[in-house]
Design an enzyme around this catalytic site. Structure first.
Site, PDB file in Angstrom:
ATOM      1  CB  CYS A  60      29.557  -5.923  15.772  1.00 35.14           C
ATOM      2  SG  CYS A  60      29.745  -6.495  17.000  1.00 35.14           S
ATOM      3  CB  CYS A 403      42.219   1.664  10.410  1.00 31.22           C
ATOM      4  SG  CYS A 403      42.176   3.705  10.453  1.00 31.22           S
ATOM      5  CB  CYS A 406      44.048   5.611   8.678  1.00 27.73           C
ATOM      6  SG  CYS A 406      43.910   5.469  10.297  1.00 27.73           S
TER       7      CYS A 406
END
Ligand code: NAG
Ligand code: NAG
Ligand code: NAG
Length: 519
Positions: A60, A403, A406
């Site tokens: 993150c 994404c 995806c």
């Protein structure tokens, strides 16, 4: 669903607002931040009357930015009297997930303040740079409410930018004082609290002759008093008094907490987005008048500068040339838009909206003129024809261009589509859910990719199987309506073993990285 979508907007907002934050690297000699994991978390927490814990994930970005600041703060605070201990837990680590779940960690980084050996848990709502962390935590470790005894106390306590809640009492005892103290414990992470015997010491001073709560704020009426000491009534008073009539979204970080509150409110949300450097003064007073009129009637009002709200434009699918614009989003996601609005049109348009006379705004990309790839493109304006009324069995992916999961799925879907090329009853399609409004009465899209199958007869099923060509083809064959045969009678639960749940969850967590706007 709403909350998660908003957390994405907030993440983007924070990313924007914090680009200028210092990202200095420090060479860490001895780590002052304690590393905790499942093996020692409870023991260490139980030993501390006050400990701060950061839940992070190694991937993150916001966590990486925070790390050197957090370490610096830990180093300064280790010599505070009493020492303040900062710790961290890798919440991405499988073995530590249980702790993360217990502490309701929903985004990264999440920071919690644990008191009394972990018995009291509070969200950390302070800044994320070293000095700010130090100041905030020093206030948190002291008493929940500071006593203001002198003009000097007042001068060092108050500033022009924050909200302060002060209890004025003839003596520091009695039920009113006790209720105030209980409230201070509860709200100490959100506001600065103080108590005094002399209201004249307060910056917006005025004497009072009975126990009073005075809330000082940097906007609207600047201070508000309440003399109802019922704990619930006090909390409601504070909740109401701390929401500005118009929330301002510009590059000033002191507006973060109000933007946060705005997004958290269950109300319909009005966004007036204008160019502050040339249009602010023409729009602001008229907007504020309308906002004051509707205060407490289920609409919250935000005034945003086009220069810092680019991601709101992207999120709502708006174009720069539509500004100045007024957009309302209701709790159910329905949107209403007035593009190129003029100051005098604000009041009548909001009135029309409130009377139900404004038509909802539904976002769609243009229907593509050429659509001859194996996987067909569906946009909002073509979903009726291509999906709902086509009489076909449709396997439909809701995706976001950015994404990763995806992107990985795309070549697999291509292969699936090619294998059905000669079967005119089956359509493999994709829908860019960042550029088109998802018909939320038919599909629930909370993360990417979200995949649905809609049979020719209208049966809608989520696809939660493995993302392989074979599994997808099997799924389509098992669930499609075959004109000659009756449909399969397998039980739903049997068909939807969620083998790939972890991959889906990872993508959802990525969506939320960045957590919420902080004070
Ligand atoms: C907790 O345990 C881990 C190893 O399981 C260790 O790396 C860490 O230093 C320990 N933390 C403390 C504060 O003892
Ligand atoms: C203090 O709070 C309690 C609980 O909300 C309430 O019953 C009581 O009336 C309050 N006391 C005063 C003086 O308002
Ligand atoms: C806002 O207006 C200023 C001054 O007219 C202009 O320089 C700036 O480009 C505008 N910003 C946007 C995002 O249109």
């Amino acid at each position: 669903m709403e909350a998660r979508v908003w957390s994405v907007v907030l993440m983007i907002a924070v990313a924007l607002l914090s680009v200028s934050a210092a990202e200095e690297e420090v060479v860490v000699v001895e780590e002052k931040v304690l590393t905790l994991d499942h093996s020692n978390f409870s023991d260490i927490v139980a030993k501390h009357s006050f400990i701060v814990v950061e839940f992070y994930a190694p991937w993150c970005g916001h966590c990486k930015n925070l790390a050197p600041e957090y370490e610096k703060a830990a180093s300064v605070l280790s010599s505070h009297d009493p020492p303040i201990v900062l710790a961290k837990v890798d919440a991405n680590e499988e073995a530590n997930r249980e702790i993360a779940t217990e502490y309701q960690v929903q985004g990264f980084p999440t920071i919690k303040i644990l008191r009394n050996g972990g018995k009291n848990i509070q969200d950390y709502k302070g800044p994320r740079e070293a000095d700010g962390i130090v100041d905030y935590l020093k206030k948190q470790v002291g008493p929940a409410s500071s006593e203001i005894k002198s003009a000097e106390d007042a001068a060092s306590f108050f500033d022009e930018k924050s909200i302060f809640i002060v209890g004025v009492f003839p003596k520091f005892s009695g039920e009113e004082f006790e209720n105030f103290t209980a409230l201070a414990e509860k709200l100490r992470a959100d506001y600065f609290l103080a108590h005094t015997l002399d209201a004249r010491l307060l910056p917006r001073g005025e004497s009072v002759n009975k126990p009073t709560i005075r809330l000082l704020k940097p906007f609207d009426e600047l201070f508000v008093d309440s003399q109802d000491f019922d704990v619930d009534a006090l909390e409601k008073f504070i909740e109401k008094a701390t929401i500005p009539i118009v929330t301002v979204w510009n590059s000033d970080p002191s507006n973060h907490p109000y933007i946060n509150k705005f997004f958290d409110a269950p109300d319909a949300k009005a966004f007036l987005l204008v160019n502050f450097s040339k249009e602010h003064d023409a729009f602001q007073p008229k907007y504020k008048d309308v906002a004051a009129l509707y205060k407490g009637k289920g609409i919250s009002f935000l005034l945003g500068d086009v220069d810092v709200t680019q991601n709101a434009f992207q999120y709502f699918g708006l174009k720069a040339e539509q500004a100045p614009l007024l957009l309302i989003q209701k709790g159910d996601g329905q949107k209403y838009l007035k593009a190129n609005i003029e100051p005098d049109q604000i009041a009548p348009w909001i009135k029309d909206y409130a009377e139900g006379l404004v038509k909802p705004f539904i976002r769609s990309e243009p229907i593509p003129e050429v659509n001859n790839e194996p996987v067909k493109v569906v946009v909002r304006d073509s979903i009726e024809d291509m999906v709902f009324n086509s009489g076909k069995n449709v396997f439909l992916e809701f995706y976001a261009p950015w994404c990763g999961h995806c992107q990985k799925l795309a070549p697999i879907l291509d292969e699936v589509a090619i294998s059905f090329e000669n079967d005119h009853d089956v359509l493999i399609a994709k829908f860019d859910a960042t550029a088109n409004d998802v018909p939320s009465d038919s599909f629930d899209v909370q993360g990417f990719p979200t995949i649905y199958f809609r049979s020719a007869s209208g049966k809608v099923l989520p696809y939660e199987g493995e993302r392989t060509k074979e599994d997808i083809i099997d799924f389509i064959q098992n669930n499609r309506d075959k004109p000659a045969q009756s449909t399969s009678a397998k039980s739903e639960s049997e068909k939807f073993e969620s083998v790939n749940a972890d991959a889906v969850k990872d993508e959802l967590v990525v969506l939320q990285c960045g957590g919420s706007v902080y004070l």
